[in-house]
Structures are given as C-alpha cells and as structure tokens.
Design a protein around this motif. Sequence first.
Motif, PDB file in Angstrom:
ATOM      1  N   TYR A  19      65.180  34.530  50.035  1.00 42.56           N
ATOM      2  CA  TYR A  19      64.199  34.056  49.043  1.00 42.56           C
ATOM      3  C   TYR A  19      63.591  35.304  48.415  1.00 42.56           C
ATOM      4  O   TYR A  19      63.069  36.171  49.121  1.00 42.56           O
ATOM      5  N   SER A 142      58.344  32.221  53.510  1.00 42.15           N
ATOM      6  CA  SER A 142      59.309  32.191  54.608  1.00 42.15           C
ATOM      7  C   SER A 142      58.756  31.458  55.833  1.00 42.15           C
ATOM      8  O   SER A 142      59.529  31.086  56.720  1.00 42.15           O
ATOM      9  N   ARG A 145      60.164  28.077  56.911  1.00 39.93           N
ATOM     10  CA  ARG A 145      61.417  28.047  57.661  1.00 39.93           C
ATOM     11  C   ARG A 145      61.207  28.250  59.159  1.00 39.93           C
ATOM     12  O   ARG A 145      62.155  28.085  59.934  1.00 39.93           O
ATOM     13  N   SER A 192      55.687  41.645  50.557  1.00 32.92           N
ATOM     14  CA  SER A 192      56.555  40.705  49.845  1.00 32.92           C
ATOM     15  C   SER A 192      55.812  39.923  48.768  1.00 32.92           C
ATOM     16  O   SER A 192      56.413  39.594  47.738  1.00 32.92           O
TER      17      SER A 192
HETATM   18  O1  PMV Z   1      57.597  34.812  52.908  1.00 34.59           O
HETATM   19  P1  PMV Z   1      57.464  36.162  52.292  1.00 34.59           P
HETATM   20  O2  PMV Z   1      56.536  36.165  51.123  1.00 34.59           O
HETATM   21  O3  PMV Z   1      57.112  37.197  53.343  1.00 34.59           O
HETATM   22  O4  PMV Z   1      58.887  36.612  51.674  1.00 34.59           O
HETATM   23  C1  PMV Z   1      60.017  36.846  52.445  1.00 34.59           C
HETATM   24  C2  PMV Z   1      60.953  37.734  51.708  1.00 34.59           C
HETATM   25  C3  PMV Z   1      62.164  38.202  52.487  1.00 34.59           C
HETATM   26  O5  PMV Z   1      61.867  38.373  53.855  1.00 34.59           O
HETATM   27  C4  PMV Z   1      62.581  39.564  51.918  1.00 34.59           C
HETATM   28  C5  PMV Z   1      63.352  37.254  52.301  1.00 34.59           C
HETATM   29  C6  PMV Z   1      63.288  35.956  53.082  1.00 34.59           C
HETATM   30  O6  PMV Z   1      63.853  34.966  52.570  1.00 34.59           O
HETATM   31  O7  PMV Z   1      62.728  35.917  54.199  1.00 34.59           O
END
Ligand code: PMV
Length: 325
Positions: A19, A142, A145, A192
């Motif tokens: 993502y 993330s 998930r 991120s």
């Molecule tokens: O959930 P965030 O905002 O920490 O974004 C995750 C971004 C990545 O770890 C680089 C990719 C992913 O899908 O986990």
Amino acid sequence: MSDQSATAVACANIALIKYWGNRDAAQRLPANGSISMNLEGLFTRTRVAWREGFKEDSLIINGLPVRGTALQRVSDFLALVRNMAGMDWRAEVVSENNFPAGTGIASSASAFAALALAASIAARLDLEPAALSRLARRGSGSACRSIPGGFVEWQAGAGDEDSFAASIASPEHWELADCIAVVSAEYKTTGSTEGHALADTSPLQAGRVADAPHRLDICRRALLSRDFDALAGIVELDSNLMHAVMMTSTPPLFYWQESTLTVMRWVREWRLGGLPVCYSIDAGPNVHVITERAAAGRVADLLGAVPGIQKVLVAPVGGPARLVK
Ligand code: PMV
C-alpha cells in the motif's frame, strides 16, 4: 463504577503487495489494494481504560509517558471510538511493543490494531470483524491488515464502508517465515504518513496503481497454491515498484542503505542456488526476507553473516488481533 477497560494484542504484518499513497488521506482510503502476512511474535499489547470526568486522553508507551503529535494521533483515533459509542469519556492508554528495542521495525500496524480492539471493546462496542478492520485503518492504513489472522487482503474499496481487510488463508495454510535483516536501528526515515502524501508526485505512481489488480491476482494465486517461485517474483517486483515511486517523488525518498542492496543481491543469488527466499522492503532500510519455515534457520544464519547486518529476527505467520486478560 463498572470496569470500562480492555487489553488487546495484535501482531505486526509485512505487505507482500504494498500500500503506498491514499485516495483520501483523512480516511486512509488507499490508492490500491494490498496483501500481507501477520508476523507471529512481533506484537503490541495495549490496555485502554475509559475514565468518566477525565479531561484528556493519556498515553504510555513502553513505560514512558508520551505527549505531542504521537498523543494527538492516538487522541484523534479515540475520538472516532467516542463518536461511535456516543460518549465523551477520555482514556488512559498503556501500550508495549515486544519488538526488541531499536530494531527499526515499524509498530503502527500492530499498535493501531491493538488500540482499535481494546478501545472499542472497553467502550462496549461489539464490532464485526470488517467494522473493526475499518476502524483500525483510520489509525494507520496497514493496521487494518493486523485485525484478521494469517494471510490477509485489504481491498481498496470504493469508500469507507468497503475498505477493510479480511483473511484469505489461515496461518497454518503455508508455513512461511519472515527473516528480518536489521540493517540499522538508528537511521531516521520519513514516516509513512508523510510518504503516502508524496506518492502522487511520482510520474510512476499512476502505472504502479493501475497494474495493482494484476499483481494482487498473481500474489493471491501464488499464496493459495503455495507456489514459492511465483510468490518470489511478484513480491520482489512489487517492492521494487514501490521504491521506484519513492525514489522518483518530489522530494525523493531513498530508504535503502548500502547493506540493504547487499542483502537484495544475496537473496537473488541464494534463490538461484535453490533456496526458497525473496525480499521485500518497507519505508526503512531493513530487509524482510520471506522464506519457508523449514529453511528459516539457514536463511537467518546466512543473513547474520552479511556485513552490516546488526541482527536477524525470525517471525512465522501470525494469528488475528485478540483480547487478553
Ligand atoms: O500504514 P502505514 O501508513 O504505516 O503505511 C504502510 C506502508 C508500507 O509499510 C510501506 C507498505 C504496506 O503496505 O505496509
């Protein structure tokens, strides 16, 4: 007063299809769908206690009180729970990561998944799994998930209602493991949330997003049929595509260090030599080396011998977020 507290545990996860970029940053609606596996043994444990009459939320992480932007992010998240529960109490949040200190492993996925479960249960909200995943998504994309167990797909969805993650296979379906080669614990990277906001400045992002359904299909099929070669090809392609977008953003984001590239080269060599391994890299310099569980000890030894690797963490496939006493 009756007890309005709950404690939850959630694992970190590693995205096999990444993502990167949001269609709607406030709601964390992703530019594309993603697939991940939960990481057993790398978890956050969080206790939330709602307090009547308290004026402010409070946050303790690994024994230390936290204020400023980190507290504000948690408080904004708790406001969503207050709103859903129709109450105005504030919360005491006490959180611990069991990730060995200073390994540079991002904790926002496990943190917001555990917070979503503990805060909603303590507020007497009994959310369906999809609604809980949607709530966790609002804290960190993330994190949605890390609510279901095993191998998980987050469908991008058309809006808030259908943008959530669900399990596509149980942890037992395929005995894989993530051997995390820790390159640097110190390196300061762009977080991120900031990184997602830059994705659309790369001329490569539109192509990456347009092709995502195709990569998701290949990855899902490789997982369901336990086809390691097919998985390795798509996981490395997807990680490379995300980093190509990062490196061509304005300003550019370079997350790799010298040892990151050294590990990437070795992983390809080892695979050519017959070892089931492939790499995936998030928004930092550490390399996640995915392998079959039976080969994890050998892979960890090989990684540990690569110059510049500080330590190697080994995580099998993890289960869903859960309540604990
Ligand atoms: O959930 P965030 O905002 O920490 O974004 C995750 C971004 C990545 O770890 C680089 C990719 C992913 O899908 O986990």
